[in-house]
Scaffold this active site. Sequence first.
Site: not given
Ligand code: 26V
Length: 801
Positions: A355, A536-537, A542, A644, A648
């Site tokens: 992701h 979004k975050r 972004k 995503t 929406k």
């Molecule tokens: C990484 C980590 C690192 C360790 C600590 C907790 C944590 C939590 C999340 C992440 C990675 C997050 C990646 C993410 O959310 N990617 C998003 O995924 C969406 C669904 O596929 C996508 O639409 C977004 O573009 C993408 O940024």
Amino acid sequence: MPVNDQSLTPNVLKTDVMRHLTFTLGKDAPHASLYDWRMALSYAIRDRIMEPWFASTRRTWEEDRKRVYYLSMEFLIGRILEDATINLGLHEMAERTMAELGQDFKAIVGDEPDAALGNGGLGRLAACFMESMATLGCPAYGYGIRYEHGLFRQRFEGGQQVETPEDWLSQRNPWEFDRPEATYIVGFKGHVETRDGREVWVPAETVKASAHDTPVVGWQGRWANTLRLWGAEPTTLFDLERFNRGDYTAAAEPETLARTLSRVLYPDDTTYQGKELRLKQEFFLTSAALQDILRRFKSGHGDLRALSRHVAIQMNDTHPAIAGPELIRLLVDEHGLSFDEALPVAQECLGYTNHTLLPEALERWATFTFGNVLPRHMQIVERIDGWHRRTFPARPHYVGIVKHHEVRMGELAFIMSHKVNGVSALHTDLVKANLFPELDRLHPEKIVNQTNGVTPRRWLKMANAPLARLIGETIGEGWEDDLDRLKGLEPHVKDQGFLGAFDAAKRQNKVTLSNWLGAECGVKVSPDALFDVQVKRIHEYKRQLLNILETVARWQAIRANPDAGWVPRVKIFGGKSAPGYAVAKEIIHLINDVAAVINADPLVGDLLKVIYPANYNVSMAERLVPAADLSEQISTAGKEASGTGNMKFMMNGAPTIGTLDGANVEILQEVGRENFFLFGLTAEEVMKRREDPDHARKAIEASQIMQNVLQAIAEGQFSPGQADRYHGLVHRVWHHDYFLVASDFDAYLAAQAEVDAAYKDRARWLTMAALNTARSGFFSSDRTIRGYMKEIWGVESALQD
Ligand code: 26V
């Protein structure tokens, strides 16, 4: 099955609500609070899920169907009551019943706390997938952690983000069933012994994983699956010996360790930090899930070598990537297979979804930490890596799972999976080209694409009743689980009557939102203005910064020439920053500072307003998305894996202003160039531009408008009490503009001017908006899940016959 169940007359539902109010809640109606009514209705609706839930489980057993197991550290579910009511076809009946009981249905469903067990896109995707798997009759379990505290609550103090703990479980959760009989022991640390020629792991710490099940019901109640969340409990309540010695703190240690494991969701999705607790959480989820999967398999089958015929396990990013070595450990150490037998079994079961390409978000554990917390797994990882090196001698020396005293979870997940997927066409290309180029060459068929999607039941049917009604009136029912049917709207786009009705639906949503914003933020906005939304975050990539800089430019231009026929705009921002992400927090502060100045400027009045409601979450998205006129998807090209939210907004009839990034590329393809406000550098151009160390300075020097904007901020026009507040930020735009805000600024301004021009031409705008909805069918998560079922899981729908 209760599809518009005729046996469930309003009277029956009313009786059920009253029965639960009386016997489950122990409340007499005159004394019942909103909470009591919500619980009573939730239990009454929940009762209706039991039949499809049991029937689905029964059929899966009887027909010995292959099951999907979706392992995810995050499930960003939001509220459940209204969604379940809609999927069961009971929405109108529930509304009526509660009205007859003197209660406001909207207030009741709005009283439910969000289940915020996720950070953003990745967690929300998992929730949409659960709903689509249920809708498609794909036998599936979601496995996650039952965090006591989900994502923090956000407040603003003096325009700055302040985090407070989230507390969704402080009230009873009517949707979950505790399963104390489904518990597993999960170990940590300790050492490995050789006994009778076999390796045996002797953990030094253990915790108990205890299951809490939530049913997930699909469209029309035809199928229901289980979301199983693990809570951590101590294996021994306390150490009696220590307690008797008077060492009370030490006596409670086992309990403390256990409780911290499922206490809180990690809120930082930006930067990877090698925190031991995070590794323990990941192993806790994964080990409990795999033990559960093997127990279920063993209860119906004998030979574990046939596991992959019955079991597909999907890893949502690398967070559960310890599944590879853990599955091998269970097969070898606990079930007697050889390593050579276990390895292909595990690989055939496992799939890995990537992701993110951001290097700082990729998980790598120091071998010291990894080996200390999971000593047996460290041995197995080395063995897997050795096997891979020997089996693929062409593998370059710098490729591998263990390198530079680190375990790389991406490489581990890749090697242990039979399929690896990206989440949009562009992202998948970049995964191949930039993230795993060598592994892709060694395993040319392994990487596949599955473009993300969102569930139209929650994001259109539920969130946007006015538009859903119009769609039903125009093309009939059935679009909810066959979203390509929205194409049927296209011929109507030429019809003035239809466009007027489309306009009226949007306007109704905007009126509802402006009332809510007035109450929530104390700013009155006109529903006649163009609602421009970025939610979004908060991340540098972004580029909320680009948006707020354009806002300042617009403000300056309006002040310089108030009578230039401006289209009134409301800029709406929403989103949280990771607590430790200083730059993102500074951007939040700037947005709020700019909002305060602009909203108080009488020269500008209704021509421009900036609103940033605090604590953006799933429920807030359900308010904002249907009321948006314009969808901001402006990431630096190559950085947003998919997005995503973009889907929406499109579904809800908001055209996109965006870069060629993630799934924007596919949105553009579906909707057509003339219905999308495209701007900015491409991913390739971004990489080229960065080679020039002076790219930002050159871009700023070429743009008088950008200079004016940066100067106003640097002078302290938005921070009157502290003129130097944004010196650092402005300096970074000039000299360290990694995300190319300066290089894309003028193009963004031009695209925003096109938006204004298009909005003024009512017929043109409405046509664009309606075509966005009509052409959004591809972005249903049903399409995505069908892709996973066919190309990754090898699972068939149980609803086809
Ligand atoms: C990484 C980590 C690192 C360790 C600590 C907790 C944590 C939590 C999340 C992440 C990675 C997050 C990646 C993410 O959310 N990617 C998003 O995924 C969406 C669904 O596929 C996508 O639409 C977004 O573009 C993408 O940024």
